[in-house]
Design a protein around this motif. Structure first.
Motif, mmCIF file in Angstrom:
data_model
loop_
_atom_site.group_PDB
_atom_site.id
_atom_site.type_symbol
_atom_site.label_atom_id
_atom_site.label_comp_id
_atom_site.label_asym_id
_atom_site.label_seq_id
_atom_site.Cartn_x
_atom_site.Cartn_y
_atom_site.Cartn_z
ATOM 1 N N ALA A 217 0.803 -1.281 -0.111
ATOM 2 C CA ALA A 217 0.047 -0.233 0.107
ATOM 3 C C ALA A 217 0.963 1.333 0.177
ATOM 4 C CB ALA A 217 -1.022 0.093 1.268
ATOM 5 N N LEU A 218 1.976 1.041 0.660
ATOM 6 C CA LEU A 218 2.927 2.503 0.551
ATOM 7 C C LEU A 218 3.981 2.382 -0.631
ATOM 8 C CD1 LEU A 218 3.430 2.475 4.542
ATOM 9 C CD2 LEU A 218 2.348 4.226 3.138
ATOM 10 N N ALA A 219 3.876 1.312 -1.459
ATOM 11 C CA ALA A 219 4.821 1.406 -2.670
ATOM 12 C C ALA A 219 5.133 2.820 -3.117
ATOM 13 C CB ALA A 219 4.431 0.335 -3.859
ATOM 14 N N GLY A 220 4.231 3.623 -3.292
ATOM 15 C CA GLY A 220 4.450 4.933 -3.819
ATOM 16 C C GLY A 220 4.748 6.174 -3.151
ATOM 17 N N ALA A 221 4.644 5.884 -1.834
ATOM 18 C CA ALA A 221 4.905 6.817 -0.750
ATOM 19 C C ALA A 221 6.165 7.587 -0.992
ATOM 20 C CB ALA A 221 4.629 6.282 0.589
ATOM 21 N N ASN A 222 6.377 8.790 -0.640
ATOM 22 C CA ASN A 222 7.536 9.437 -0.333
ATOM 23 C C ASN A 222 7.961 9.285 1.197
ATOM 24 O OD1 ASN A 222 7.877 10.351 -2.985
ATOM 25 N ND2 ASN A 222 6.466 11.700 -2.739
ATOM 26 N N PHE A 223 9.360 9.068 1.359
ATOM 27 C CA PHE A 223 9.762 9.013 2.486
ATOM 28 C C PHE A 223 10.883 9.913 2.933
ATOM 29 C CE2 PHE A 223 7.597 4.835 2.246
ATOM 30 C CZ PHE A 223 7.010 4.690 3.503
ATOM 31 N N PRO A 224 10.888 10.541 4.087
ATOM 32 C CA PRO A 224 10.373 10.040 5.462
ATOM 33 C C PRO A 224 8.932 10.561 5.587
ATOM 34 C CG PRO A 224 11.616 12.008 5.660
ATOM 35 C CD PRO A 224 11.926 11.753 4.396
ATOM 36 N N ILE A 225 8.219 9.700 6.339
ATOM 37 C CA ILE A 225 6.812 10.062 6.666
ATOM 38 C C ILE A 225 6.979 10.476 8.318
ATOM 39 C CG2 ILE A 225 4.540 9.206 7.299
ATOM 40 C CD1 ILE A 225 4.816 7.552 4.580
ATOM 41 N N ASN A 226 6.487 11.846 8.557
ATOM 42 C CA ASN A 226 6.667 12.517 9.575
ATOM 43 C C ASN A 226 5.497 12.574 10.516
ATOM 44 O OD1 ASN A 226 9.624 13.272 9.204
ATOM 45 N ND2 ASN A 226 8.733 14.405 7.555
ATOM 46 N N THR A 227 4.319 12.505 10.209
ATOM 47 C CA THR A 227 3.231 12.708 10.626
ATOM 48 C C THR A 227 2.187 11.450 10.523
ATOM 49 O OG1 THR A 227 1.970 14.056 9.431
ATOM 50 C CG2 THR A 227 3.523 14.983 11.003
ATOM 51 N N PRO B 50 -3.264 4.525 -0.342
ATOM 52 C CA PRO B 50 -4.287 4.587 -1.466
ATOM 53 C C PRO B 50 -5.645 4.976 -1.058
ATOM 54 C CG PRO B 50 -3.422 2.288 -1.167
ATOM 55 C CD PRO B 50 -2.708 3.155 -0.192
ATOM 56 N N ASN B 51 -6.294 4.564 0.125
ATOM 57 C CA ASN B 51 -7.425 5.096 0.278
ATOM 58 C C ASN B 51 -7.605 5.983 1.619
ATOM 59 O OD1 ASN B 51 -8.982 3.784 -1.799
ATOM 60 N ND2 ASN B 51 -8.644 1.884 -0.772
ATOM 61 N N GLY B 52 -6.146 6.400 1.946
ATOM 62 C CA GLY B 52 -6.278 7.325 3.087
ATOM 63 C C GLY B 52 -6.603 6.400 4.516
ATOM 64 N N GLU C 219 -0.967 12.315 9.588
ATOM 65 C CA GLU C 219 -1.371 12.944 8.491
ATOM 66 C C GLU C 219 -0.866 12.482 7.553
ATOM 67 O OE1 GLU C 219 -2.871 14.718 12.187
ATOM 68 O OE2 GLU C 219 -0.611 14.615 11.560
ATOM 69 N N GLU C 220 0.479 12.600 7.184
ATOM 70 C CA GLU C 220 1.246 12.213 6.172
ATOM 71 C C GLU C 220 1.115 10.794 5.667
ATOM 72 O OE1 GLU C 220 5.410 13.310 6.448
ATOM 73 O OE2 GLU C 220 4.999 15.362 6.683
ATOM 74 N N LEU C 221 0.993 9.802 6.806
ATOM 75 C CA LEU C 221 0.995 8.554 6.850
ATOM 76 C C LEU C 221 -0.412 8.045 6.068
ATOM 77 C CD1 LEU C 221 1.893 5.427 7.070
ATOM 78 C CD2 LEU C 221 1.136 5.550 9.257
ATOM 79 N N PHE C 222 -1.328 8.836 6.376
ATOM 80 C CA PHE C 222 -2.664 8.798 5.909
ATOM 81 C C PHE C 222 -2.658 9.040 4.361
ATOM 82 C CE2 PHE C 222 -4.971 9.069 10.119
ATOM 83 C CZ PHE C 222 -4.768 7.537 10.434
#
Length: 79
Positions: free
Chosen positions: A14-24, A33-35, A26-29
């Motif tokens: 689900a996090l394959a396209g995420a930009n890291f680092p994730i700091n909060t 893909p579906n928040g 809210e950023e994780l949600f």
């Protein structure tokens, strides 16, 4: 595959396209893909991203990779 490994794999996917680092949270949600409605299921176990607040703390952030997120959630949920 165990429930733990299945859920872990789904979180990473689900996090394959995420930009890291994730700091909060809210950023994780926002990275999912579906928040907060993103759901991982395996057997009788269902974890919804909105439930992550119950297992994650401020000390878990920042996340540097999808693997870090999956580990924290799986361990926090006691899988």
């Amino acid at each position: 595959m165990s429930v733990k490994e299945d859920i872990r794999s789904q979180i990473i996917g689900a996090l394959a396209g995420a930009n890291f680092p994730i700091n909060t949270p809210e950023e994780l949600f926002a990275a999912l893909p579906n928040g907060p409605d993103t759901t991982c299921k395996s057997g009788d176990v269902e974890l919804k991203a909105s439930d992550a607040g119950e297992v994650l703390t401020a000390d878990d952030f920042p996340f540097k990779s999808a693997e870090d997120v999956a580990k924290a959630i799986v361990e926090g949920a006691g899988l």
